[in-house]
Scaffold this motif. Structure first.
Motif, PDB file in Angstrom:
ATOM      1  N   PHE A 139      -6.625  -0.963   3.198  1.00 39.11           N
ATOM      2  CA  PHE A 139      -6.398   0.467   3.441  1.00 39.11           C
ATOM      3  C   PHE A 139      -4.935   0.840   3.189  1.00 39.11           C
ATOM      4  O   PHE A 139      -4.637   1.828   2.510  1.00 39.11           O
ATOM      5  CB  PHE A 139      -6.804   0.799   4.878  1.00 39.11           C
ATOM      6  CG  PHE A 139      -6.435   2.178   5.335  1.00 39.11           C
ATOM      7  CD1 PHE A 139      -7.282   3.245   5.100  1.00 39.11           C
ATOM      8  CD2 PHE A 139      -5.239   2.414   5.998  1.00 39.11           C
ATOM      9  CE1 PHE A 139      -6.946   4.529   5.519  1.00 39.11           C
ATOM     10  CE2 PHE A 139      -4.884   3.683   6.420  1.00 39.11           C
ATOM     11  CZ  PHE A 139      -5.742   4.743   6.177  1.00 39.11           C
ATOM     12  N   LEU A 140      -4.022   0.042   3.715  1.00 36.84           N
ATOM     13  CA  LEU A 140      -2.593   0.327   3.540  1.00 36.84           C
ATOM     14  C   LEU A 140      -2.171   0.201   2.079  1.00 36.84           C
ATOM     15  O   LEU A 140      -1.362   0.985   1.581  1.00 36.84           O
ATOM     16  CB  LEU A 140      -1.772  -0.628   4.406  1.00 36.84           C
ATOM     17  CG  LEU A 140      -1.899  -0.452   5.925  1.00 36.84           C
ATOM     18  CD1 LEU A 140      -1.161  -1.563   6.659  1.00 36.84           C
ATOM     19  CD2 LEU A 140      -1.382   0.910   6.362  1.00 36.84           C
ATOM     20  N   GLY A 141      -2.726  -0.790   1.389  1.00 37.46           N
ATOM     21  CA  GLY A 141      -2.375  -0.981  -0.014  1.00 37.46           C
ATOM     22  C   GLY A 141      -2.857   0.145  -0.906  1.00 37.46           C
ATOM     23  O   GLY A 141      -2.180   0.526  -1.868  1.00 37.46           O
ATOM     24  N   VAL A 142      -4.011   0.710  -0.594  1.00 37.47           N
ATOM     25  CA  VAL A 142      -4.607   1.760  -1.425  1.00 37.47           C
ATOM     26  C   VAL A 142      -4.017   3.135  -1.107  1.00 37.47           C
ATOM     27  O   VAL A 142      -3.861   3.978  -1.993  1.00 37.47           O
ATOM     28  CB  VAL A 142      -6.142   1.779  -1.239  1.00 37.47           C
ATOM     29  CG1 VAL A 142      -6.773   2.962  -1.979  1.00 37.47           C
ATOM     30  CG2 VAL A 142      -6.747   0.470  -1.723  1.00 37.47           C
ATOM     31  N   SER A 143      -3.690   3.376   0.150  1.00 40.95           N
ATOM     32  CA  SER A 143      -3.332   4.728   0.605  1.00 40.95           C
ATOM     33  C   SER A 143      -2.150   5.326  -0.130  1.00 40.95           C
ATOM     34  O   SER A 143      -2.183   6.494  -0.556  1.00 40.95           O
ATOM     35  CB  SER A 143      -3.035   4.710   2.106  1.00 40.95           C
ATOM     36  OG  SER A 143      -4.173   4.399   2.851  1.00 40.95           O
ATOM     37  N   LEU A 144      -1.088   4.557  -0.314  1.00 35.95           N
ATOM     38  CA  LEU A 144       0.156   5.126  -0.835  1.00 35.95           C
ATOM     39  C   LEU A 144       0.040   5.691  -2.247  1.00 35.95           C
ATOM     40  O   LEU A 144       0.482   6.811  -2.498  1.00 35.95           O
ATOM     41  CB  LEU A 144       1.269   4.083  -0.740  1.00 35.95           C
ATOM     42  CG  LEU A 144       1.651   3.723   0.712  1.00 35.95           C
ATOM     43  CD1 LEU A 144       2.595   2.548   0.735  1.00 35.95           C
ATOM     44  CD2 LEU A 144       2.270   4.914   1.417  1.00 35.95           C
ATOM     45  N   ALA A 152      -9.342   4.668   2.765  1.00 34.40           N
ATOM     46  CA  ALA A 152      -8.047   5.107   2.239  1.00 34.40           C
ATOM     47  C   ALA A 152      -8.181   6.400   1.449  1.00 34.40           C
ATOM     48  O   ALA A 152      -7.349   7.302   1.575  1.00 34.40           O
ATOM     49  CB  ALA A 152      -7.441   4.011   1.361  1.00 34.40           C
ATOM     50  N   VAL A 153      -9.218   6.509   0.637  1.00 32.19           N
ATOM     51  CA  VAL A 153      -9.427   7.725  -0.161  1.00 32.19           C
ATOM     52  C   VAL A 153      -9.698   8.923   0.746  1.00 32.19           C
ATOM     53  O   VAL A 153      -9.131  10.008   0.554  1.00 32.19           O
ATOM     54  CB  VAL A 153     -10.592   7.505  -1.149  1.00 32.19           C
ATOM     55  CG1 VAL A 153     -11.039   8.833  -1.756  1.00 32.19           C
ATOM     56  CG2 VAL A 153     -10.181   6.544  -2.257  1.00 32.19           C
ATOM     57  N   LEU A 154     -10.544   8.734   1.763  1.00 35.17           N
ATOM     58  CA  LEU A 154     -10.880   9.835   2.676  1.00 35.17           C
ATOM     59  C   LEU A 154      -9.661  10.297   3.468  1.00 35.17           C
ATOM     60  O   LEU A 154      -9.543  11.479   3.808  1.00 35.17           O
ATOM     61  CB  LEU A 154     -11.989   9.392   3.631  1.00 35.17           C
ATOM     62  CG  LEU A 154     -13.370   9.184   3.003  1.00 35.17           C
ATOM     63  CD1 LEU A 154     -14.351   8.642   4.031  1.00 35.17           C
ATOM     64  CD2 LEU A 154     -13.903  10.485   2.406  1.00 35.17           C
ATOM     65  N   PHE A 155      -8.762   9.379   3.763  1.00 34.18           N
ATOM     66  CA  PHE A 155      -7.557   9.733   4.514  1.00 34.18           C
ATOM     67  C   PHE A 155      -6.459  10.282   3.602  1.00 34.18           C
ATOM     68  O   PHE A 155      -5.780  11.266   3.940  1.00 34.18           O
ATOM     69  CB  PHE A 155      -7.042   8.486   5.254  1.00 34.18           C
ATOM     70  CG  PHE A 155      -5.671   8.651   5.841  1.00 34.18           C
ATOM     71  CD1 PHE A 155      -5.494   9.329   7.042  1.00 34.18           C
ATOM     72  CD2 PHE A 155      -4.550   8.125   5.204  1.00 34.18           C
ATOM     73  CE1 PHE A 155      -4.230   9.484   7.592  1.00 34.18           C
ATOM     74  CE2 PHE A 155      -3.284   8.274   5.745  1.00 34.18           C
ATOM     75  CZ  PHE A 155      -3.126   8.957   6.945  1.00 34.18           C
ATOM     76  N   SER A 156      -6.280   9.678   2.442  1.00 36.48           N
ATOM     77  CA  SER A 156      -5.102   9.936   1.616  1.00 36.48           C
ATOM     78  C   SER A 156      -5.194  11.233   0.819  1.00 36.48           C
ATOM     79  O   SER A 156      -4.173  11.909   0.633  1.00 36.48           O
ATOM     80  CB  SER A 156      -4.876   8.755   0.655  1.00 36.48           C
ATOM     81  OG  SER A 156      -4.729   7.561   1.372  1.00 36.48           O
ATOM     82  N   ILE A 157      -6.383  11.560   0.318  1.00 34.10           N
ATOM     83  CA  ILE A 157      -6.496  12.769  -0.510  1.00 34.10           C
ATOM     84  C   ILE A 157      -6.153  14.027   0.288  1.00 34.10           C
ATOM     85  O   ILE A 157      -5.306  14.824  -0.152  1.00 34.10           O
ATOM     86  CB  ILE A 157      -7.888  12.859  -1.162  1.00 34.10           C
ATOM     87  CG1 ILE A 157      -8.058  11.742  -2.197  1.00 34.10           C
ATOM     88  CG2 ILE A 157      -8.088  14.230  -1.814  1.00 34.10           C
ATOM     89  CD1 ILE A 157      -9.436  11.698  -2.827  1.00 34.10           C
TER      90      ILE A 157
END
Length: 261
Positions: free
Chosen positions: A129-134, A73-78
């Motif tokens: 992943f979904l919970g962390v991403s937003l 999630a961090v690698l995708f979201s940032i």
């Protein structure tokens, strides 16, 4: 010598935990309900959990899934949040999608994801992943949006490409806000991890908790809740120490003490 104010600040979280346990103990003794064991009974059950090999394997499996979901999630979201903060076109495309996904409880997606991917690690990791991403996307977006334009103009004048400006100017300037989002995401990763394991019951800390509830082992249920809470406190304290080192230059004068760090 440590000042009284510093001493109180250091021991305040421990005093709060002791006070909560005392209230729990008194409430249990007053209510006298078999499904509500005393704090002492729950604490006594913790060594049984931590000394059981199968329980430790389950807890480690939970932490592994949590780390995978949080890391992905961090690698995708940032990067996505930074791009949304600096590009109106990217923000206009992704914002409606995020607004649709954000209000939906992630546990509600479990049955659908289980139909598609089964009940294995991939399903649980995806829910984490979904919970962390937003929250990470949101805070990255806010951090990138808050970067002063004159800093970007200076970078452009020095010959930096848009990608170089994003990495060398926007990312460092937005880092305090990004790490705030990551800290929030870490807590949500723990919550969604337990929730997903209670729904897709194969292994993990949530599985231990739910199995104990099924068998009427209420002291184990509450002991597992304490273990999960301790995991959250430890992870938050570790992350906060890392965050403080990375963005020491932007530390506020006063911060809410959410952990023992």
């Amino acid at each position: 010598m440590m000042s009284p104010t510093t001493l109180i600040r250091r021991i305040a979280p421990a005093l709060a935990c002791i006070g909560l346990l005392a209230i729990w103990q008194v409430a249990s003794l007053v209510l006298k309900n078999d499904s509500f064991p005393t704090a002492i009974e729950a604490i006594k059950a913790i060594p049984d959990i931590l000394s059981d090999r199968e329980s430790l394997i389950n807890i480690l499996a939970s932490l592994r899934r949590m780390a995978m979901g949080f890391g992905a999630a961090v690698l995708f979201s940032i990067p996505l949040g930074l791009l949304m903060g600096r590009s109106r076109a990217v923000a206009a495309f992704f914002n409606p999608l995020l607004m649709v996904i954000y209000p939906v409880p992630k546990a509600a997606l479990m049955p659908i994801i289980m139909l598609w991917l089964g009940v294995g690690d991939v399903t649980k990791t995806l829910v984490i992943f979904l919970g962390v991403s937003l929250p990470v996307i949101y805070h990255s977006f806010e951090g990138a949006k808050g970067v002063e334009e004159k800093m970007l103009w200076s970078g452009a004048a020095m010959g930096l490409s848009p990608l170089q400006r994003l990495v060398r100017i926007v990312l460092p300037a937005a880092l305090p806000e990004i790490l705030t989002g990551c800290r929030t995401g870490l807590v949500l990763a723990l919550i969604t991890m337990i929730t997903s394991e209670m729904i897709a019951r194969q292994s993990g800390a949530g599985n231990i908790l739910f199995n104990a509830l099924d068998m009427g082992q209420y002291d184990t249920v509450f002991a597992m809740i304490i273990v999960v809470g301790a995991m959250g406190i430890c992870l938050d304290a570790i992350f906060e120490r890392i965050r403080a080192r990375l963005v020491r230059w932007s530390e506020p004068q006063f911060d809410m003490p959410l952990s023992f760090s």
